[in-house]
Design an enzyme around this catalytic site. Structure first.
Site, short mmCIF file in Angstrom:
data_model
loop_
_atom_site.label_atom_id
_atom_site.label_comp_id
_atom_site.label_asym_id
_atom_site.label_seq_id
_atom_site.Cartn_x
_atom_site.Cartn_y
_atom_site.Cartn_z
N HIS A 117 -14.51 23.19 20.33
CA HIS A 117 -15.04 24.16 19.45
C HIS A 117 -15.94 25.13 19.81
O HIS A 117 -17.31 24.89 20.75
CB HIS A 117 -15.16 23.30 17.67
CG HIS A 117 -15.36 24.75 16.44
ND1 HIS A 117 -15.63 25.21 16.48
CD2 HIS A 117 -14.33 25.15 15.79
CE1 HIS A 117 -15.93 26.53 15.77
NE2 HIS A 117 -14.91 26.17 15.15
N ASP A 130 -8.06 21.14 13.14
CA ASP A 130 -6.81 22.01 13.66
C ASP A 130 -5.62 20.54 13.71
O ASP A 130 -5.21 20.30 13.94
CB ASP A 130 -6.47 22.73 14.59
CG ASP A 130 -6.76 24.24 13.90
OD1 ASP A 130 -6.97 24.94 15.00
OD2 ASP A 130 -6.44 24.17 12.37
C1 SDX Z 1 -10.64 27.46 15.21
O1 SDX Z 1 -13.99 29.63 15.96
C2 SDX Z 1 -14.16 29.86 14.80
O2 SDX Z 1 -14.64 28.91 14.09
C3 SDX Z 1 -12.51 29.12 14.69
C4 SDX Z 1 -12.02 28.00 13.72
C5 SDX Z 1 -12.32 28.80 12.31
O3 SDX Z 1 -12.21 28.17 11.34
O4 SDX Z 1 -11.37 30.05 12.25
O5 SDX Z 1 -13.18 27.47 13.52
C6 SDX Z 1 -10.75 27.23 13.75
O6 SDX Z 1 -9.70 28.09 16.29
C7 SDX Z 1 -10.95 25.59 15.88
C8 SDX Z 1 -10.66 25.42 17.57
C9 SDX Z 1 -8.31 25.19 17.83
N1 SDX Z 1 -8.15 25.65 18.90
C10 SDX Z 1 -8.07 24.70 19.69
O7 SDX Z 1 -8.16 23.07 19.24
C11 SDX Z 1 -7.29 24.14 20.78
C12 SDX Z 1 -8.18 23.12 21.22
N2 SDX Z 1 -9.20 23.88 21.81
C13 SDX Z 1 -10.10 24.23 23.37
O8 SDX Z 1 -9.28 25.64 23.64
C14 SDX Z 1 -11.15 25.15 22.56
O9 SDX Z 1 -12.35 23.37 23.17
C15 SDX Z 1 -11.86 26.26 22.27
C16 SDX Z 1 -10.99 27.21 22.31
C17 SDX Z 1 -11.85 25.66 20.66
C18 SDX Z 1 -12.97 25.98 22.51
O10 SDX Z 1 -12.73 26.68 24.11
P1 SDX Z 1 -14.02 26.53 24.92
O11 SDX Z 1 -15.25 28.39 24.65
O12 SDX Z 1 -13.85 26.92 26.46
O13 SDX Z 1 -14.85 25.12 24.95
P2 SDX Z 1 -16.25 24.42 25.58
O14 SDX Z 1 -17.72 25.73 25.89
O15 SDX Z 1 -17.26 23.95 24.48
O16 SDX Z 1 -15.55 24.19 26.77
C19 SDX Z 1 -16.52 22.91 26.66
C20 SDX Z 1 -16.13 22.17 27.97
C21 SDX Z 1 -14.79 22.62 29.24
O17 SDX Z 1 -15.33 22.28 29.88
P3 SDX Z 1 -16.61 23.18 31.47
O18 SDX Z 1 -15.70 24.30 32.07
O19 SDX Z 1 -17.50 23.09 30.79
O20 SDX Z 1 -15.79 22.18 32.83
O21 SDX Z 1 -14.58 21.51 27.57
C22 SDX Z 1 -13.51 21.97 28.20
C23 SDX Z 1 -13.03 23.19 28.21
O22 SDX Z 1 -12.74 23.37 29.84
N3 SDX Z 1 -13.03 21.97 26.80
C24 SDX Z 1 -11.77 20.69 26.78
C25 SDX Z 1 -11.22 21.06 25.58
N4 SDX Z 1 -12.14 21.97 24.99
C26 SDX Z 1 -12.64 22.13 25.77
N5 SDX Z 1 -11.19 20.17 27.84
C27 SDX Z 1 -9.88 19.25 26.99
N6 SDX Z 1 -9.67 18.86 25.95
C28 SDX Z 1 -9.87 20.46 24.63
N7 SDX Z 1 -9.75 20.62 23.88
#
Ligand code: SDX
Length: 392
Positions: free
Chosen positions: A270, A327
């Site tokens: 998130h 989700d």
């Molecule tokens: C919603 O904003 C909101 O409030 C949204 C929401 C709402 O109610 O409106 O809560 C609803 O959108 C929830 C999120 C739903 N999306 C997913 O479940 C899709 C899978 N999640 C990822 O795509 C991701 O976690 C995001 C898009 C949600 C956040 O992405 P970020 O901003 O890149 O997350 P981060 O900065 O915390 O990531 C830190 C690290 C990164 O790696 P590095 O660059 O440090 O090497 O963790 C990795 C990311 O690549 N990472 C993941 C991951 N999520 C983050 N790696 C593997 N699997 C994942 N799901």
């Protein structure tokens, strides 16, 4: 904390705003709506009550709740021409494509509630959006399965009405299952609002230009559709189906950790929560209640539980603070109730319309509100002289 927007170096948006609606503490996994914890609201409240709270700032007394619910109920029907509008879509259109199109066109049907400077028209538009979105969502489902649209039955609750319009058929009476109605109403509460997420920021940005409320909500629906945002519930269940049995989980965990693989664990991580999403806790509990009520048991739930357990013991996910979000479990419940995966994000949009409308009203009535205009960090070429094509 008054919900003031604090800049996160990694955060791309320069949108900043103050809001009284929702407070999130991402490190502690806290979510409050007008000061009330999401767990309390999910356990004790109703979606109509939470809608009133988000719109008006206080929980309603019984008269206020009845009055608000009756007002919303009186707006559930859609203009008959809208049914004709639907018939322009292909039957296999994704329901979210239909939602974007139909909601974006609503100002063409309800142009008497588009003047954003008229408080009466703003209120009518707000009520129309909250009331009609379930009708439109049910119509999108019916259209995709080739069944006739059902008119609202206003003797039912907001959520019961939606379930009947979705799963009922003219040929026979439809009994709303109270356990399903309660679970669905709770799922709507969990999705109602969530501070300045991508789609809510989109609604605010669109609204800041003076666009009509129907167009602003359509912009929010378009943004929510993305798999990184609201589209994650559909993607999470598709991922669980692809994993299938728990023995295949390590393969997917490895892929999620592989920087060269674009695959991410859907329903995990998130932008704000670096702790367990409090909504996921309620969602997991609701899975068990729905399974017991419907006497179903989807093995994908066991796969989801095992996947969570393995991920939360894996240093990659622990170190990066990646937890299940709202989700991760919702698809298992929605599938058990009978929704196809294509409808999952439509249900998210249905519920989030309450938050979008409340946030839009807060923004549009802010006397200091100006048009949103994020700036950028320019990384292109410095100024240079034009070169005629024959000399290039
Ligand atoms: C919603 O904003 C909101 O409030 C949204 C929401 C709402 O109610 O409106 O809560 C609803 O959108 C929830 C999120 C739903 N999306 C997913 O479940 C899709 C899978 N999640 C990822 O795509 C991701 O976690 C995001 C898009 C949600 C956040 O992405 P970020 O901003 O890149 O997350 P981060 O900065 O915390 O990531 C830190 C690290 C990164 O790696 P590095 O660059 O440090 O090497 O963790 C990795 C990311 O690549 N990472 C993941 C991951 N999520 C983050 N790696 C593997 N699997 C994942 N799901």
């Amino acid at each position: 904390q008054t919900g003031a927007f604090t800049y996160d170096p990694g955060f791309t948006s320069t949108a900043s705003c103050q809001s009284k609606l929702t407070y999130i503490d991402g490190d502690e996994g806290v979510l409050l709506h007008r000061g009330y914890a999401i767990g309390d609201l999910a356990e004790n409240s109703s979606f109509m009550e939470v809608a009133y709270l988000l719109l008006n700032g206080e929980l309603p007394n019984q008269d206020e709740l009845s009055g608000f619910t009756n007002t919303i109920t009186r707006h559930t029907m859609v203009h008959e021409q809208l049914a004709a509008f639907f018939r322009g879509f292909r039957r296999d259109a994704h329901p979210m494509a239909i939602m974007c199109g139909v909601v974006g066109a609503l100002s063409a049907f309800y142009h008497d509630s588009t003047d954003i400077h008229d408080p009466v028209q703003r209120t009518i538009a707000s009520h129309r959006l909250i009331a009609k979105i379930p009708t439109i969502a049910a119509m999108a489902y019916k259209y995709s399965v080739g069944q006739p649209f059902l008119y609202p039955d206003n003797s039912l609750s907001y959520t019961g009405n939606f379930l009947r319009m979705t799963f009922g058929v003219p040929a026979e009476a439809y009994e709303v299952n109270p356990a399903v109605e309660k679970a669905m109403d709770r799922i709507f509460i969990l999705h109602a609002d969530h501070e300045q997420n991508a789609s809510t920021s989109t609604v605010r940005l669109a609204g800041s230009s003076g666009a009509n409320p129907f167009a602003c909500i359509a912009a929010g629906i378009a943004c929510l559709w993305g798999p990184a945002h609201g589209g994650a519930n559909e993607a999470a269940l598709n991922m669980l189906r692809e994993i299938g049995t728990p023995d295949r989980i390590p393969e997917f965990i490895a892929r999620a950790k592989d920087k060269n693989d674009p695959f991410r664990l859907m329903g995990f991580g998130h932008r704000v929560y670096k702790n367990y999403d409090p909504r996921a806790t309620v969602m997991q509990k609701t899975v068990r209640e729905v399974f017991d009520a419907l006497k179903v048991n989807d093995p994908l739930f066991e796969t989801a539980l095992r996947l969570e357990e393995i991920a939360l013991n894996d240093e990659y996910f622990v170190e990066k603070k990646l937890f299940p979000n709202v989700d991760f479990y919702s698809g298992v419940i929605l599938s058990a109730i009978g929704f196809p995966t294509e409808m999952f994000t439509v249900l998210f949009a249905l519920a989030r319309t309450v938050g979008w409308v409340a946030q839009w009203n807060e923004m549009i009535t802010d006397p200091d509100q100006k048009i949103g205009r994020p700036r950028q960090l320019y990384t292109g070429p410095t100024q240079r002289a034009y070169v005629p094509v024959e000399k290039r």
